[in-house]
Design a protein around this motif. Structure first.
Motif, short mmCIF file in Angstrom:
data_model
loop_
_atom_site.label_atom_id
_atom_site.label_comp_id
_atom_site.label_asym_id
_atom_site.label_seq_id
_atom_site.Cartn_x
_atom_site.Cartn_y
_atom_site.Cartn_z
N ASN A 194 0.83 -1.20 0.00
CA ASN A 194 0.00 0.00 0.00
C ASN A 194 0.87 1.26 0.00
N HIS A 241 1.25 0.74 -4.26
CA HIS A 241 -0.03 0.71 -4.99
C HIS A 241 -1.07 1.52 -4.20
N PHE A 280 -4.15 -0.82 -3.19
CA PHE A 280 -4.00 -1.89 -2.20
C PHE A 280 -4.67 -1.49 -0.88
N GLN A 284 -2.55 -5.12 2.84
CA GLN A 284 -2.17 -6.00 1.73
C GLN A 284 -0.72 -5.74 1.30
#
Length: 490
Positions: A431, A462, A465, A469
């Motif tokens: 993330n 990301h 995410f 995660q």
């Protein structure tokens, strides 16, 4: 009252002055089976617990207590020791007394009951009675006389509070109808296979119409055409025939009447009181805990009066909320501490008075020295919050997510494992906010200056995410193919 359907879900609500006081949901995915009668088979007998487990066509076997078997129920009333009179393999007619809740299977009974508007027919009983909620001496004597005239023909009856102004002729007609239901159920049982449903109790709409005193209901708004036809047919021959109203508005009915937002608020742990104080609801598997807080309410007089007025207001709202949320079982309320014994007693009395408005049976215990009040509310089905929600797929029902620091620690563990497995390069996808935390805190700096020297850690953030995660993979290739967003961390 408000009735509607959405797909297989059946909604019903009761509002007083525009304020929601009851909400019911029969979900197509979580079927309400309380009151249904099945053909079952005894699969296990536990003499030590005076109980048996019965297979009756549901995912989980039902629990049959010895006191819910007709012959043994008589023993219980006479204070005679119970002894199960069923054995493994016996086929039995069982009624669901309490639907499955959570991991618990249904509670079953062989002491059947058929509920009508004014009467409850008990085919395995040999007595007639008047509801305890009817307290007037003259009313009780008159209805007890009526009850005696209904009992001929086998079975027993309980006269409900709705029968207070009902003529004997109408009670006799209803008694004959309920006896007919039982006869039809017996016939169905003969030809049924184990697990078959042989009698279905009314849906939530009909149950509410059956259980409420409709003289106090102004209108019954119905959004679904098939439900309207069913309800209108029920009312056609009654003095309440003008109360059902077919809602045809352009906006969704629950939203138009301001109910949808009130239903949504049931999911909140926090309930605001009108004076600025608030309640916190915490539900556990064993009980529901409610905490009362003054919040921004400071009062106009002394501290004791401020606390007392807040606790009284809280008692009223707690009674409404447990009814609205359909909270059952044990409830523990932590009221704000009060010095005056008179105030403490008054708060408990207010709670008891408000809970008497509830159709579910409630029992209140006196306030403890710590300011705690315990009460129980009869639990027959899953509470509304559980029906309207599912466990969070991220926090798995804990109600919390992991901190950035702990997620970073878990990533560090995975990186070290990859290096221990012999990889020279590690690629981490995670993330974006957690990646920013790792950069800002430099929480991996000790490792990079020591044991990770000569190795490479690439991080790919990301924005899509979930915070928890991440993935970590090792790679020993000399040339790596990575996206433009990849960052060589150390």
């Amino acid at each position: 009252m408000f009735f509607d359907y959405f797909g297989d879900d059946c909604f019903a609500a009761v509002a007083e002055g525009g304020k929601l006081v009851e909400f019911h949901l029969d979900s197509g995915s979580v079927s309400e089976i309380s009151g249904n009668i099945y053909k079952g088979r005894v699969v296990n007998v536990l003499e030590g617990m005076k109980a048996a487990f019965v297979s009756f066509g549901q995912e989980k076997n039902g629990y049959l207590y010895a006191g819910d078997i007709p012959a043994e129920a008589d023993s219980l009333a006479k204070n005679v020791p119970l002894s199960l009179n069923v054995k493994v393999g016996d086929e039995v007619m069982v009624q669901v007394a309490k639907s499955p809740i959570g991991k618990k299977g249904a509670r079953l009974s062989m002491c059947l009951s058929f509920v009508g508007k004014n009467l409850i027919f008990l085919p395995t009983a040999d007595f007639c009675a008047v509801s305890r909620k009817i307290t007037g001496e003259e009313d009780r004597e008159r209805l007890a006389d009526y009850a005696g005239k209904l009992c001929g023909g086998g079975g027993g009856f309980v006269i409900r509070t709705n029968a207070l102004n009902t003529a004997l002729r109408e009670l006799k007609e209803e008694a004959a109808y309920l006896r007919g239901l039982y006869a039809t159920t017996l016939e169905a049982y003969k030809d049924a296979s184990v697990g078959d449903l042989i009698y279905r109790d009314a849906d939530v709409h009909v149950r509410l119409l059956r259980d409420f005193d409709l003289s106090g209901v102004d209108h019954i708004y119905i959004g679904d055409s098939a439900a309207y036809e069913k309800v209108e047919k029920i009312f056609r021959k009654t003095r309440y025939k003008n109360k059902p109203v077919r809602y045809r508005g352009e906006r969704e009915m629950f939203e138009y009447f301001g109910l949808e937002q009130q239903v949504y608020q049931l999911m909140s742990h926090r309930v605001e009181l009108e004076n600025g104080a608030y309640l916190i609801f915490d539900r556990t598997e064993a009980l529901t805990a409610i905490d009362v807080n003054t919040g921004r309410f400071t009062g106009d007089t002394d501290l004791e009066e401020t606390v007392f007025s807040t606790n009284v207001l809280a008692a009223r709202e707690i009674a409404r909320q447990v009814r609205l949320r359909n909270i059952g079982g044990i409830v523990v309320v932590d009221f704000i501490d009060m010095v005056s014994e008179e105030h403490r007693a008054a708060v408990v009395a207010e709670l008891e008075a408000c809970l008497r408005e509830d159709r579910a049976k409630c029992n209140v215990v006196p306030m403890t020295g710590l300011g705690l009040v315990q009460f129980t509310r009869k639990k027959v089905k899953t509470d509304n919050v559980s029906m309207l929600t599912k466990n969070c797929p991220y926090c798995k029902g804990s109600g919390a997510v992991l901190s950035d620091s702990y997620i970073s620690f878990r990533i560090k563990c995975a990186i070290k494992k990859a290096f221990a497995d012999g990889y020279e390069n590690v690629i981490v996808e995670l993330n974006a906010a957690v990646f920013a935390h790792i950069l800002a805190s430099r929480c991996f700096s000790d490792c990079t200056q020591g044991e990770w020297k000569g190795k490479r850690v690439y991080m790919i953030p990301h924005r899509t995410f979930h915070e928890e995660q991440f993935s970590v993979r090792g790679d020993n290739n000399t040339v790596l193919t990575l996206p433009d967003t990849a960052r060589l961390l150390y």
